[in-house]
Structure formats: structure tokens, C-alpha cells
Write a protein that holds these residues in place. Structure first.
Motif, PDB file in Angstrom:
ATOM      1  N   GLY A 222       0.824  -1.208   0.000  1.00  0.00           N
ATOM      2  CA  GLY A 222       0.000   0.000   0.000  1.00  0.00           C
ATOM      3  C   GLY A 222       0.852   1.248   0.000  1.00  0.00           C
ATOM      4  N   ASN A 223       1.920   1.231   0.779  1.00  0.00           N
ATOM      5  CA  ASN A 223       2.841   2.364   0.824  1.00  0.00           C
ATOM      6  C   ASN A 223       3.451   2.614  -0.551  1.00  0.00           C
ATOM      7  OD1 ASN A 223       5.404   3.875   1.304  1.00  0.00           O
ATOM      8  ND2 ASN A 223       4.810   3.668   3.446  1.00  0.00           N
ATOM      9  N   PHE A 224       3.854   1.532  -1.206  1.00  0.00           N
ATOM     10  CA  PHE A 224       4.438   1.659  -2.553  1.00  0.00           C
ATOM     11  C   PHE A 224       3.415   2.202  -3.542  1.00  0.00           C
ATOM     12  CE2 PHE A 224       5.454  -0.405  -6.703  1.00  0.00           C
ATOM     13  CZ  PHE A 224       6.622   0.298  -6.970  1.00  0.00           C
ATOM     14  N   ALA A 225       2.182   1.703  -3.448  1.00  0.00           N
ATOM     15  CA  ALA A 225       1.122   2.157  -4.355  1.00  0.00           C
ATOM     16  C   ALA A 225       0.847   3.651  -4.183  1.00  0.00           C
ATOM     17  CB  ALA A 225      -0.158   1.349  -4.102  1.00  0.00           C
ATOM     18  N   VAL A 226       0.764   4.103  -2.929  1.00  0.00           N
ATOM     19  CA  VAL A 226       0.527   5.532  -2.666  1.00  0.00           C
ATOM     20  C   VAL A 226       1.680   6.370  -3.216  1.00  0.00           C
ATOM     21  CG1 VAL A 226       0.267   7.278  -0.870  1.00  0.00           C
ATOM     22  CG2 VAL A 226      -0.911   5.085  -0.646  1.00  0.00           C
ATOM     23  N   SER A 227       2.910   5.887  -3.014  1.00  0.00           N
ATOM     24  CA  SER A 227       4.084   6.607  -3.520  1.00  0.00           C
ATOM     25  C   SER A 227       4.032   6.764  -5.029  1.00  0.00           C
ATOM     26  CB  SER A 227       5.369   5.855  -3.124  1.00  0.00           C
ATOM     27  OG  SER A 227       5.507   5.761  -1.740  1.00  0.00           O
ATOM     28  N   ILE A 228       3.713   5.671  -5.709  1.00  0.00           N
ATOM     29  CA  ILE A 228       3.658   5.692  -7.179  1.00  0.00           C
ATOM     30  C   ILE A 228       2.533   6.578  -7.683  1.00  0.00           C
ATOM     31  CG2 ILE A 228       3.196   4.286  -9.222  1.00  0.00           C
ATOM     32  CD1 ILE A 228       5.987   3.920  -8.125  1.00  0.00           C
ATOM     33  N   ILE A 229       1.352   6.432  -7.108  1.00  0.00           N
ATOM     34  CA  ILE A 229       0.192   7.197  -7.559  1.00  0.00           C
ATOM     35  C   ILE A 229       0.450   8.692  -7.443  1.00  0.00           C
ATOM     36  CG2 ILE A 229      -2.199   7.797  -7.004  1.00  0.00           C
ATOM     37  CD1 ILE A 229      -2.590   4.828  -6.233  1.00  0.00           C
ATOM     38  N   PHE A 230       0.918   9.124  -6.280  1.00  0.00           N
ATOM     39  CA  PHE A 230       1.106  10.567  -6.081  1.00  0.00           C
ATOM     40  C   PHE A 230       2.347  11.084  -6.799  1.00  0.00           C
ATOM     41  CE2 PHE A 230      -2.055   9.862  -2.849  1.00  0.00           C
ATOM     42  CZ  PHE A 230      -2.800  11.031  -2.900  1.00  0.00           C
ATOM     43  N   HIS A 231       3.312  10.217  -7.063  1.00  0.00           N
ATOM     44  CA  HIS A 231       4.447  10.649  -7.871  1.00  0.00           C
ATOM     45  C   HIS A 231       3.996  10.969  -9.292  1.00  0.00           C
ATOM     46  CE1 HIS A 231       8.599  10.930  -9.252  1.00  0.00           C
ATOM     47  NE2 HIS A 231       8.217  10.256 -10.316  1.00  0.00           N
ATOM     48  N   TYR A 232       3.165  10.114  -9.866  1.00  0.00           N
ATOM     49  CA  TYR A 232       2.701  10.343 -11.238  1.00  0.00           C
ATOM     50  C   TYR A 232       1.688  11.483 -11.305  1.00  0.00           C
ATOM     51  CZ  TYR A 232       5.252   6.508 -13.354  1.00  0.00           C
ATOM     52  OH  TYR A 232       6.258   5.705 -13.847  1.00  0.00           O
ATOM     53  N   LEU A 233       0.885  11.653 -10.243  1.00  0.00           N
ATOM     54  CA  LEU A 233      -0.011  12.812 -10.204  1.00  0.00           C
ATOM     55  C   LEU A 233       0.795  14.102 -10.174  1.00  0.00           C
ATOM     56  CD1 LEU A 233      -2.807  11.652  -7.705  1.00  0.00           C
ATOM     57  CD2 LEU A 233      -3.050  12.061 -10.168  1.00  0.00           C
ATOM     58  N   ASN A 234       1.862  14.088  -9.401  1.00  0.00           N
ATOM     59  CA  ASN A 234       2.739  15.253  -9.344  1.00  0.00           C
ATOM     60  C   ASN A 234       3.433  15.475 -10.682  1.00  0.00           C
ATOM     61  OD1 ASN A 234       5.878  16.059  -8.803  1.00  0.00           O
ATOM     62  ND2 ASN A 234       4.487  17.268  -7.536  1.00  0.00           N
ATOM     63  N   LEU A 235       3.843  14.383 -11.309  1.00  0.00           N
ATOM     64  CA  LEU A 235       4.541  14.466 -12.593  1.00  0.00           C
ATOM     65  C   LEU A 235       3.633  15.042 -13.673  1.00  0.00           C
ATOM     66  CD1 LEU A 235       7.325  13.700 -13.794  1.00  0.00           C
ATOM     67  CD2 LEU A 235       6.321  11.522 -14.487  1.00  0.00           C
ATOM     68  N   LYS A 236       2.347  14.684 -13.604  1.00  0.00           N
ATOM     69  CA  LYS A 236       1.405  15.104 -14.643  1.00  0.00           C
ATOM     70  C   LYS A 236       0.826  16.484 -14.397  1.00  0.00           C
ATOM     71  CE  LYS A 236      -2.626  13.507 -17.251  1.00  0.00           C
ATOM     72  NZ  LYS A 236      -3.613  12.395 -17.441  1.00  0.00           N
ATOM     73  N   TYR A 237       0.469  16.772 -13.123  1.00  0.00           N
ATOM     74  CA  TYR A 237      -0.243  18.016 -12.832  1.00  0.00           C
ATOM     75  C   TYR A 237       0.594  19.025 -12.044  1.00  0.00           C
ATOM     76  CZ  TYR A 237      -4.246  15.147 -14.152  1.00  0.00           C
ATOM     77  OH  TYR A 237      -5.107  14.318 -14.823  1.00  0.00           O
ATOM     78  N   GLY A 238       1.759  18.607 -11.549  1.00  0.00           N
ATOM     79  CA  GLY A 238       2.588  19.519 -10.774  1.00  0.00           C
ATOM     80  C   GLY A 238       2.052  19.798  -9.391  1.00  0.00           C
ATOM     81  N   ARG A 239       1.150  18.962  -8.907  1.00  0.00           N
ATOM     82  CA  ARG A 239       0.560  19.133  -7.583  1.00  0.00           C
ATOM     83  C   ARG A 239       1.052  18.043  -6.633  1.00  0.00           C
ATOM     84  NH1 ARG A 239      -3.696  22.775  -7.834  1.00  0.00           N
ATOM     85  NH2 ARG A 239      -4.393  23.304  -9.941  1.00  0.00           N
TER      86      ARG A 239
END
Length: 380
Positions: A222-239
Motif C-alpha cells: 500500500g505504501n508503494f502504491a501511494v508513492s507511485i500514484i502521487f508521484h505520477y499525479l505530481n509528474l502530470k499536474y505539478g501538484r
């Protein structure tokens, strides 16, 4: 399971925890973790996956300490020993680096660095050591509270602390000024009380080893999934610049549940006394704190990977995931062995000094103070 058996199990877990810490530091020093705003490489994805399981190490260490300290008598000599151990490494490494001419002290930061060397506890030369020693100092107060409070009082105190330090920061994507990411004494007190509560009432976090292992595994995933999800959200939207880093915080909810799962696994684990791995781990456990102090000295922490990479059979960090994993294994094992050896030498020096001082007035005074301040004896 008896007290001595659990103590042996947790000594093994303490060695595993310090190895996890070395792995975490290797990953951070080699750029093997996700970087905000940068598309991850395969090695960084692998590194982030490993960190998601190892990030529980400090929480586990504090849970083990709380489990045993909550029923132990207060000893000022133990606190003094920890402080002397910190000074041993702070001053020794500094002197060696100065003699070798490789100390990173410039004219502009000489006063600040000198303060870190001479006052390592107050200056947080080692942030973990500072909070850990302070936890030892206030342990008698916490133990008295646990002793006289009712079960409901302790439970709701822990729930309140978890809401304040853990739950809110785990779901609200905002950095709060009071949140220190679980790297400070506040969070350690919370973990200490959890461990004390577990021991006092023999609380079963889960039904057995298997379910405890599942909690650890699913928390890591779960920790890894959260890290990946928010990393790509940040990568795409800068948030989510802040929240993308939250899974690495010790007081993140999945870091806590993962630590509780691993801690619970070793409560249920039945390791035979003649097991070779168990005997080796129990022999190495007393040197675990020294491993941390040596490799996290401010003159060493950012250099040890580079130093080890200069050794022929280790070499530089490969770009491939498999190469990085093998390099990490070699570096961590070599660093661990070297630190264990140095701390063994330190323990012999301390033991020799203890024998010399055993008949002195000061030594006898400390023994007298230990007797006067002892709150309650270890119970089996």
C-alpha cells in the motif's frame, strides 16, 4: 511465549531493523528513489519498492524499546552509557577525519560544526539518537502513567495521539507546522505507549504469525502504491509536492501498520535457541546502536557509499535494477560488518574502563543513584 523467548526474538528483529536503516540510507544516497518532477527509472521503481517495506525500521526499533523499557527499572547509568557512546563516535570520527585531512569543515561553518561535535545531543548531530536518549530520560514518567492509568485511559490517550500525529497527516494533503514527519520525540512517545499497552495487557494485534505477516506485506504494498500514484499525479499536474513524500514519513499510517505487523510477527515467531541465524543475531544485537552512530556521523553519512564504491570488487552503482540490488547488498553487508567490528572494539574499551572505575567513588555513587531511582524490576 515467555519473556526470555520474546526478548531473543526481538534482538533478532533489532538487527533486521538496523539493516533496514542501512538499506534506506543507501537508497537515498545513490539516487535510487523517486524524485519529484522526474520520470522514474526502473532502478528507482525497484528502490522505492524496497523502501516501502524498510521504512518501518525506526518505528519497529522504538516499539521494541517501549515493550521492554515499560517494565524495566530506571537506570541513570544506561542513559550515561548511551551518551558516552554518542560522544565516542562523534569525537573519534571527527579526530580521525581531521588527522586524515578529509574533514568537511570550512571557515564559514567551523563554529557550527564544532558545536555539533561537542554537543551532539543538543545540536541533533544524530536526530534519532537525540530523541531516543530523551525517550530514555522520560521513560520513568511514562511507565508510572501506564502503571496507574486504567486500560481505557491508556487506550484513549493512544487513540488521541494517533489522531493528532498520524491519522490527520495521512489523509490531509497539507504540511502542518506541528508535523515533524515522525522523526521526533513526540511520535516516539506515541509508539512507546503503544508498546507498553501491548505488553501490559498482552494485546494481540492479530491472531498469529501469518496474519501479522499479511499486515506487514499489505502495508508495504500500500505504501508503494501511494508513492507511485502521487508521484505520477505530481509528474502530470505539478501538484501534491508535499503529499508525494508522505509515505516515507514514520508517522504515515501505513508505516505504522507495517511496523506493527512486523513487530507482531516476531512476537509469534518460534525460533529455536540452537538456530545458527538466531545465535548470530543475538550476538550482534548489542552493537546495533553503534552501527547507526558510526555510519550516520556527519562526516560519514554522505560519503560511505562513495568510499565503498571505490573498492574494486564493489565498484560504482550500476544502472540496471539487478545490478543496483547486488551493489546495495555488497555495500550494506560490508558497512554492517565494518561498523559491528568498530563497535565491538568500542564495547571492549568501555568494558575495560568500567572495570577500572568500578571501585571509584563516582562509580559507586552512580550505582547508589540507580538503586534509588529504580521504579520497578523486570517482570517475566
Amino acid at each position: 511465549m515467555g519473556y526470555k523467548k520474546r526478548q531473543a526474538n526481538f534482538e533478532i528483529l533489532r538487527v533486521i531493523a538496523i539493516l533496514m536503516v542501512l538499506i534506506l540510507h543507501y537508497l537515498s544516497h545513490t539516487g535510487s528513489l523517486l524524485e519529484l518532477g522526474i520520470k522514474p527509472t526502473s532502478s528507482q521503481l525497484v528502490g522505492q519498492f524496497i523502501e516501502s517495506f524498510c521504512v518501518v525500521a525506526v518505528n519497529v526499533w522504538i516499539l521494541i524499546s517501549g515493550y521492554f523499557l515499560s517494565k524495566s527499572g530506571f537506570k541513570i547509568t544506561r542513559i550515561l552509557q548511551l551518551i558516552l557512546q554518542v560522544y565516542f563516535y562523534t569525537l573519534l570520527v571527527t579526530i580521525v577525519m581531521q588527522i586524515a585531512g578529509s574533514a568537511s569543515v570550512s571557515e564559514t561553518d567551523r563554529i557550527f560544526k564544532t558545536t555539533q561535535y561537542l554537543f551532539p545531543i543538543s545540536s541533533e548531530h544524530y536526530s534519532f539518537a537525540t530523541a531516543y536518549i530523551l525517550l530514555y530520560v522520560i521513560a520513568p514518567v511514562l511507565n508510572k502513567g501506564v502503571e496507574y492509568m486504567t486500560r481505557k485511559q491508556i487506550k484513549y490517550t493512544i487513540i488521541g495521539l494517533l489522531i493528532w500525529f498520524c491519522i490527520i497527516k495521512s489523509i490531509i494533503p497539507v504540511s502542518f507546522p506541528t508535523d515533524m514527519y515522525g522523526y521526533n520525540l513526540d511520535w516516539y512517545i506515541c509508539l512507546y505507549l503503544i508498546a507498553a499497552y501491548i505488553r501490559k495487557y498482552n494485546v494481540r494485534i492479530l491472531t498469529g504469525f501469518g496474519t501479522s505477516a499479511l499486515l506487514f506485506v499489505f502495508s508495504g504494498l500500500g505504501n508503494f502504491a501511494v508513492s507511485i500514484i502521487f508521484h505520477y499525479l505530481n509528474l502530470k499536474y505539478g501538484r501534491f509536492n508535499y503529499f508525494a513524500t508522505v509515505p516515507a514519513h514514520y508517522n504515515f499510517i501505513l508505516c505504522l501498520t507495517g511496523a506493527l505487523g512486523l513487530f507482531s510477527m516476531f512476537r509469534y515467531l518460534n525460533i529455536k535457541d540452537d538456530n545458527t541465524f538466531a545465535r548470530i543475531s543475538k550476538a550482534l544485537a548489542p552493537f546495533s546502536f553503534g552501527v547507526y552512530l558510526l555510519h550516520e556521523h556527519i562526516e560519514v553519512r554522505d560519503r560511505w557509499v562513495l568510499w565503498l564504491s571505490g573498492i574494486g570488487f564493489i565498484g560504482g552503482v550500476p544502472k540496471s535494477p539487478a545490478g543496483m540490488l547486488f551493489h546495495m547488498l555488497k555495500c550494506v553487508v560490508m558497512l554492517f560488518v565494518c561498523c559491528i567490528f568498530v563497535d565491538f572494539i568500542r564495547s571492549q574499551i568501555f568494558e575495560f574502563a568500567g572495570r577500572i572505575c568500578s571501585g571509584t567513588r563516582l562509580f559507586k555513587w552512580f550505582e547508589k543513584v540507580d538503586g534509588e531511582l529504580s521504579l520497578n524490576k523486570e517482570k517475566s
